[in-house]
Scaffold this motif. Structure first.
Motif, PDB file in Angstrom:
ATOM      1  N   TYR A  22       0.847  -1.191   0.000  1.00 29.75           N
ATOM      2  CA  TYR A  22       0.000   0.000   0.000  1.00 29.75           C
ATOM      3  C   TYR A  22       0.884   1.242   0.000  1.00 29.75           C
ATOM      4  CZ  TYR A  22      -3.681  -3.212   1.365  1.00 29.75           C
ATOM      5  OH  TYR A  22      -4.572  -4.248   1.398  1.00 29.75           O
ATOM      6  N   GLU A  94      -9.127  -3.371   2.097  1.00 36.46           N
ATOM      7  CA  GLU A  94      -9.560  -2.302   1.203  1.00 36.46           C
ATOM      8  C   GLU A  94      -8.789  -1.043   1.584  1.00 36.46           C
ATOM      9  OE1 GLU A  94     -11.600  -2.348  -1.419  1.00 36.46           O
ATOM     10  OE2 GLU A  94     -11.718  -4.518  -1.157  1.00 36.46           O
ATOM     11  N   ASP A  96      -9.754   2.024   1.697  1.00 40.55           N
ATOM     12  CA  ASP A  96     -10.541   2.893   2.581  1.00 40.55           C
ATOM     13  C   ASP A  96     -10.496   2.412   4.031  1.00 40.55           C
ATOM     14  OD1 ASP A  96     -11.259   4.580   0.520  1.00 40.55           O
ATOM     15  OD2 ASP A  96     -13.087   3.460   0.060  1.00 40.55           O
ATOM     16  N   GLU A  97     -10.551   1.089   4.224  1.00 43.06           N
ATOM     17  CA  GLU A  97     -10.478   0.539   5.585  1.00 43.06           C
ATOM     18  C   GLU A  97      -9.118   0.848   6.220  1.00 43.06           C
ATOM     19  OE1 GLU A  97     -10.430  -3.706   7.965  1.00 43.06           O
ATOM     20  OE2 GLU A  97     -11.042  -3.691   5.863  1.00 43.06           O
ATOM     21  N   LEU A  99      -7.110   3.300   5.423  1.00 48.11           N
ATOM     22  CA  LEU A  99      -7.071   4.735   5.662  1.00 48.11           C
ATOM     23  C   LEU A  99      -7.764   5.084   6.975  1.00 48.11           C
ATOM     24  CD1 LEU A  99      -6.456   7.633   4.670  1.00 48.11           C
ATOM     25  CD2 LEU A  99      -8.653   7.561   3.475  1.00 48.11           C
ATOM     26  N   GLN A 100      -8.941   4.537   7.219  1.00 45.84           N
ATOM     27  CA  GLN A 100      -9.671   4.830   8.453  1.00 45.84           C
ATOM     28  C   GLN A 100      -8.924   4.314   9.682  1.00 45.84           C
ATOM     29  OE1 GLN A 100     -12.188   6.909   8.608  1.00 45.84           O
ATOM     30  NE2 GLN A 100     -11.922   7.083   6.404  1.00 45.84           N
ATOM     31  N   SER A 114      -4.055   9.882   2.168  1.00 48.43           N
ATOM     32  CA  SER A 114      -4.686   8.873   1.316  1.00 48.43           C
ATOM     33  C   SER A 114      -3.911   7.566   1.381  1.00 48.43           C
ATOM     34  CB  SER A 114      -4.745   9.354  -0.139  1.00 48.43           C
ATOM     35  OG  SER A 114      -3.447   9.473  -0.663  1.00 48.43           O
ATOM     36  N   GLU A 116      -3.508   3.956  -1.163  1.00 50.22           N
ATOM     37  CA  GLU A 116      -3.877   3.245  -2.385  1.00 50.22           C
ATOM     38  C   GLU A 116      -3.135   1.917  -2.430  1.00 50.22           C
ATOM     39  OE1 GLU A 116      -2.027   4.570  -6.221  1.00 50.22           O
ATOM     40  OE2 GLU A 116      -1.474   6.296  -5.001  1.00 50.22           O
TER      41      GLU A 116
END
Length: 121
Positions: A22, A94, A96-97, A99-100, A114, A116
């Motif tokens: 990532y 994921e 987004d997961e 990132l959170q 961010s 990715e």
């Protein structure tokens, strides 16, 4: 003869498992820009990853370390609003997961912008 229990963190996994990379974009501001010289940035991210229970991918050998890289690290004392770290995990999350979870740590001076997933070529 008594054996000592293993002190290895439960979120660190051997290198032969799945490896997903990532790219994390972040900012270092405030006192954090002067607090850590660039060679210790992997330790900072390792601590953050442990606090949010990320399954880090480890190197092989006698002293395994997490696979965390900084392709373009800035020198000590320079404030940055867009730096890059690459982290390898043993689990396919994921973006987004991830990132959170990273934002949930709230390390002072570290702002995660961010995340990715990097596709293998």
């Amino acid at each position: 003869m008594r054996t000592r229990p293993s002190r290895q963190s439960p979120n660190l996994h051997p290198a032969d498992q799945l490896r997903v990379r990532y790219r994390v974009r972040f900012a270092k501001t405030g006192l954090l820009r002067c607090d850590q010289p660039p060679p210790t940035w992997p330790l900072l991210f390792e601590r953050v990853a442990r606090r949010v229970a990320l399954p880090l991918s480890m190197t092989e050998g006698f002293h395994p370390t997490p696979r965390i890289a900084f392709p373009s690290a800035l020198p000590l004392g320079i404030e940055s609003l867009d730096e890059v770290a690459e982290i390898d995990l043993c689990e396919d999350l994921e973006a987004d997961e991830l990132l959170q979870r990273l934002r949930g740590d709230e390390q002072p001076g570290l702002t995660i912008h961010s995340v990715e997933k990097i596709r293998k070529a």
